[in-house]
Design a protein around this motif. Sequence first.
Motif, PDB file in Angstrom:
ATOM      1  N   ASN A  10       0.860  -1.189   0.000  1.00 42.63           N
ATOM      2  CA  ASN A  10       0.000   0.000   0.000  1.00 42.63           C
ATOM      3  C   ASN A  10       0.898   1.241   0.000  1.00 42.63           C
ATOM      4  OD1 ASN A  10      -1.725   2.096   0.446  1.00 42.63           O
ATOM      5  ND2 ASN A  10      -2.808   1.164   2.169  1.00 42.63           N
ATOM      6  N   CYS A  12       0.867   4.181   2.744  1.00 42.44           N
ATOM      7  CA  CYS A  12       1.429   4.067   4.094  1.00 42.44           C
ATOM      8  C   CYS A  12       2.719   3.257   4.131  1.00 42.44           C
ATOM      9  CB  CYS A  12       0.411   3.415   5.024  1.00 42.44           C
ATOM     10  SG  CYS A  12      -0.053   1.770   4.437  1.00 42.44           S
ATOM     11  N   ASP A  61       2.804  -0.025   3.980  1.00 41.90           N
ATOM     12  CA  ASP A  61       2.570  -1.351   4.558  1.00 41.90           C
ATOM     13  C   ASP A  61       2.587  -2.437   3.481  1.00 41.90           C
ATOM     14  OD1 ASP A  61       2.381  -0.445   7.144  1.00 41.90           O
ATOM     15  OD2 ASP A  61       0.226  -0.087   7.020  1.00 41.90           O
ATOM     16  N   CYS A  93      -1.883  -1.829   9.461  1.00 43.97           N
ATOM     17  CA  CYS A  93      -2.782  -1.270  10.464  1.00 43.97           C
ATOM     18  C   CYS A  93      -3.807  -2.334  10.907  1.00 43.97           C
ATOM     19  CB  CYS A  93      -3.509  -0.069   9.874  1.00 43.97           C
ATOM     20  SG  CYS A  93      -4.555  -0.534   8.486  1.00 43.97           S
ATOM     21  N   SER A 139      -6.083  -3.613   8.004  1.00 41.06           N
ATOM     22  CA  SER A 139      -5.449  -4.503   7.028  1.00 41.06           C
ATOM     23  C   SER A 139      -5.132  -5.857   7.659  1.00 41.06           C
ATOM     24  CB  SER A 139      -4.195  -3.868   6.422  1.00 41.06           C
ATOM     25  OG  SER A 139      -3.173  -3.760   7.377  1.00 41.06           O
ATOM     26  N   ARG A 198      -9.415   4.093   4.086  1.00 45.71           N
ATOM     27  CA  ARG A 198      -9.314   2.776   4.719  1.00 45.71           C
ATOM     28  C   ARG A 198      -9.692   1.642   3.776  1.00 45.71           C
ATOM     29  NH1 ARG A 198      -7.892   3.612   9.852  1.00 45.71           N
ATOM     30  NH2 ARG A 198      -6.441   2.022   9.216  1.00 45.71           N
ATOM     31  N   CYS A 227      -6.713  -0.207   2.889  1.00 40.35           N
ATOM     32  CA  CYS A 227      -6.263  -1.068   3.992  1.00 40.35           C
ATOM     33  C   CYS A 227      -7.012  -2.396   3.942  1.00 40.35           C
ATOM     34  CB  CYS A 227      -6.524  -0.398   5.332  1.00 40.35           C
ATOM     35  SG  CYS A 227      -5.786   1.231   5.530  1.00 40.35           S
ATOM     36  N   LEU A 239      -6.007  -4.561   0.725  1.00 41.05           N
ATOM     37  CA  LEU A 239      -4.602  -4.911   0.461  1.00 41.05           C
ATOM     38  C   LEU A 239      -4.404  -6.431   0.373  1.00 41.05           C
ATOM     39  CD1 LEU A 239      -1.581  -4.234   0.221  1.00 41.05           C
ATOM     40  CD2 LEU A 239      -1.489  -4.055   2.720  1.00 41.05           C
TER      41      LEU A 239
HETATM   42 FE1  FES Z   1      -1.265   0.878   5.941  1.00 40.85          FE
HETATM   43 FE2  FES Z   1      -3.792   0.563   6.596  1.00 40.85          FE
HETATM   44  S1  FES Z   1      -2.523   2.242   7.112  1.00 40.85           S
HETATM   45  S2  FES Z   1      -2.591  -0.710   5.312  1.00 40.85           S
END
Ligand code: FES
Length: 148
Positions: free
Chosen positions: A36, A39, A41, A64, A67, A123, A126, A129
């Motif tokens: 993602n 962020c 992630d 997060c 996710s 979101r 998230c 993902l």
């Molecule tokens: Fe990174 Fe939700 S803030 S996947």
Amino acid sequence: MSDLRELYQEVIFDHNRKPRNFHGMANANHAAEGYNPLCGDKVKIYLKVDNGVIGDVSFEGSGCAISTASASLMTETLKGRTLLEAEKLFETFHTMVTGPEVAHLENLGKLEVLCGVREFPARVKCATLAWHTLHAALHDDHHTVSTE
Ligand code: FES
């Protein structure tokens, strides 16, 4: 906050605190990595598929609560499903969190707890993902997929 919304949040907290199927898989025959860029992630999905049926599925990565809970709930739901059923679940889940209206959500089961993210566009990535990564794994796409 309604009772239902509180229940949904409790399920999400639980799956974030104690993610199910959260480990690598040495004998996986499908895998993919997702990212993602909003962020940074990342998640990796592993599948063990035999005769078109998902015998085992797991994930690794950091993300997060949404996710992590989404990946955890997804792996719980996928075990024992056929590849075709997994594709349909991907599409149904995607429709639930991005579609113009919530419809035809039969068979989503516990995944319904994530329906609230549709009200929070940031979101949605998230929640999807792990699912985009699953989609890549099902198609044996060895490139890292992005939610963008
Ligand atoms: Fe990174 Fe939700 S803030 S996947």
